[in-house]
Scaffold this active site. Structure first.
Site, PDB file in Angstrom:
ATOM      1  N   TRP A  71       0.838  -1.206   0.000  1.00  0.00           N
ATOM      2  CA  TRP A  71       0.000   0.000   0.000  1.00  0.00           C
ATOM      3  C   TRP A  71       0.866   1.247   0.000  1.00  0.00           C
ATOM      4  CZ3 TRP A  71      -4.144  -1.427  -1.981  1.00  0.00           C
ATOM      5  CH2 TRP A  71      -4.777  -2.623  -1.612  1.00  0.00           C
ATOM      6  N   ASP A 121      -1.859   6.605   6.295  1.00  0.00           N
ATOM      7  CA  ASP A 121      -2.874   5.658   5.841  1.00  0.00           C
ATOM      8  C   ASP A 121      -3.141   4.733   7.029  1.00  0.00           C
ATOM      9  OD1 ASP A 121      -4.330   3.578   4.802  1.00  0.00           O
ATOM     10  OD2 ASP A 121      -2.935   3.100   3.176  1.00  0.00           O
ATOM     11  N   LYS A 171     -12.067  -2.313   6.876  1.00  0.00           N
ATOM     12  CA  LYS A 171     -11.273  -3.120   7.798  1.00  0.00           C
ATOM     13  C   LYS A 171     -11.808  -3.009   9.234  1.00  0.00           C
ATOM     14  CE  LYS A 171      -8.490  -3.628   4.135  1.00  0.00           C
ATOM     15  NZ  LYS A 171      -7.770  -2.525   3.600  1.00  0.00           N
TER      16      LYS A 171
HETATM   17  C1  LIG Z   1      -7.053  -2.190   2.185  1.00  0.00           C
HETATM   18  C2  LIG Z   1      -6.038  -1.122   2.257  1.00  0.00           C
HETATM   19  C3  LIG Z   1      -5.917  -0.133   1.272  1.00  0.00           C
HETATM   20  C4  LIG Z   1      -6.771  -0.117   0.005  1.00  0.00           C
HETATM   21  O1  LIG Z   1      -8.048   0.264   0.289  1.00  0.00           O
HETATM   22  P1  LIG Z   1      -9.118   0.457  -0.884  1.00  0.00           P
HETATM   23  O2  LIG Z   1     -10.284   0.974  -0.110  1.00  0.00           O
HETATM   24  O3  LIG Z   1      -9.334  -0.866  -1.515  1.00  0.00           O
HETATM   25  O4  LIG Z   1      -8.582   1.452  -1.833  1.00  0.00           O
HETATM   26  C5  LIG Z   1      -4.975   0.856   1.445  1.00  0.00           C
HETATM   27  N1  LIG Z   1      -4.166   0.867   2.522  1.00  0.00           N
HETATM   28  C6  LIG Z   1      -4.251  -0.070   3.481  1.00  0.00           C
HETATM   29  C7  LIG Z   1      -3.339   0.000   4.650  1.00  0.00           C
HETATM   30  C8  LIG Z   1      -5.185  -1.093   3.372  1.00  0.00           C
HETATM   31  O5  LIG Z   1      -5.259  -2.036   4.328  1.00  0.00           O
END
Ligand SMILES: *Cc1c(COP(=O)(O)O)cnc(C)c1O
Length: 355
Positions: free
Chosen positions: A99, A166, A190
């Protein structure tokens, strides 16, 4: 048989969230209409988004001068929105997983990117330490929890520049010092809600300093000004998010969630460390309390698919590891009951006894 849901995302949600959302799909706030068929500008839905915003602020102790947005496009959209809005000349990024790699790729479209450290050479099995973040960057971006590799930074780094994080897969699992950040973003699927909404916590003073035109939908100021109602927001995921936020508050807030998360993770890591056949893949000091990655030791490698089969027969779902790590990954987000973690440990012990 009761299913134990270890999926990494979309992932387990509390019964409270699922039941209340299902009820609102049938009859929303006593309107006689479904949540899916009512105007986002109705007073009933406006109340939902306002309460969700207020609860994020309350639970994470968001200081004045910050706004909470509910946007579409996933966390992946934030990989470009962040540099679009904040990167003037140069930004620093920490490369700790897939990511982060994706975020770096987008940032490079907008300016100079200083990758201050990377653990790529070790398949992202640890969090780099001892790196320096230059003082002349617009911000320092990191991924607080590396969902795929099971490593986590459970702290707000001390640097001289604003932070951007993030936090898609560990938001609401620890208190955060929001005042250190320009932007915190997290996809909902999540630890919060079904896919479709992304929470963005943005410092208002951080906006408006870049020398470029920003398309309306990608400009944070649009959504700050319109209270996430510039266009039609993802109403159903926002309603579900509100239920989860209420549930967290009801249970005692973020400190209580952290306590529970630490306890669940310890149960699983202790079992892995005591095992003769399983071994963890992440550096012990950087282990994630949300995604627990483990494999079979070399001499037992050929038992991996048999273990997946056995675990499936015991009601475990979603424990197959991501293809870039292999083995197993148990995602044990906030909504995961301790009893499911204990059930997984019992399954591992029983399997080990047989071999
Ligand atoms: C799942 C995830 C993403 C991607 O998320 P999307 O909503 O599919 O764009 C980005 N960063 C982290 C840390 C993730 O766990």
């Amino acid at each position: 048989m009761k299913k134990h849901n270890f999926y990494a995302g979309p992932s387990i949600l509390s019964e409270f969230t699922i039941k209340n959302t299902a009820d609102a799909v049938l009859n929303f706030a006593g309107t006689g209409l479904s949540l899916m068929e009512i105007s986002h500008r109705s007073k009933e839905f406006t109340a939902v988004i306002e309460e969700a915003k207020a609860l994020v602020k309350e639970l994470l102790e968001v200081p004045a001068g910050y706004d909470v947005l509910f946007l579409g496009g996933g966390a992946s959209m934030q990989f470009c929105m962040v540099p679009y809005n904040l990167l003037n000349k140069k930004a620093a990024y920490l490369e700790t997983g897939t990511w982060a790699v994706n975020a770096i790729k987008e940032a490079k479209l907008f300016g100079e990117v200083d990758v201050v450290a990377s653990s790529k050479e070790a398949n992202f099995s640890y969090i780099p330490k001892g790196y320096t973040v230059p003082d002349d960057v617009d911000y320092f971006h990191f991924t607080s929890n590396n969902t795929i590799y099971g490593t986590e930074m459970r702290f707000d780094p001390d640097v001289k520049v604003p932070l951007v994080a993030d936090m898609s897969s560990d938001i609401f699992s620890r208190p955060i010092d929001v005042s250190k950040y320009d932007v915190i973003y997290a996809g909902a699927q999540k630890n919060l809600a079904p896919a479709g909404v992304t929470i963005v916590i943005v410092k208002e003073d951080a906006l408006g300093h870049v020398n470029r035109a920003i398309p309306t939908m990608l400009d944070y100021r649009t959504h700050v000004k319109k209270g996430s109602m510039f266009n039609t927001p993802p109403c159903l995921p926002i309603y579900a998010a509100l239920q989860t936020l209420k549930y967290y508050k009801e249970l005692g807030g973020i400190k209580e969630m952290e306590k529970r998360d630490l306890e669940k993770a310890a149960i699983l890591y202790d079992a892995i460390d005591a095992s003769k056949i399983f071994v963890g893949t992440a550096a012990p000091e950087d282990r994630s309390i949300m995604n627990v990655c483990f494999v079979m030791r070399e001499e037992y490698k050929d038992l991996e698919s048999e273990f997946i089969e056995f675990a499936t027969s015991q009601g475990m779902v979603g424990i197959k590891g991501h293809r870039s790590v292999g083995g197993f990954r148990a995602s044990i987000y906030n909504a995961m009951p301790k009893s499911s973690v204990e059930a997984l440990v019992a399954t591992m012990k029983e399997f080990e006894k047989k071999h």
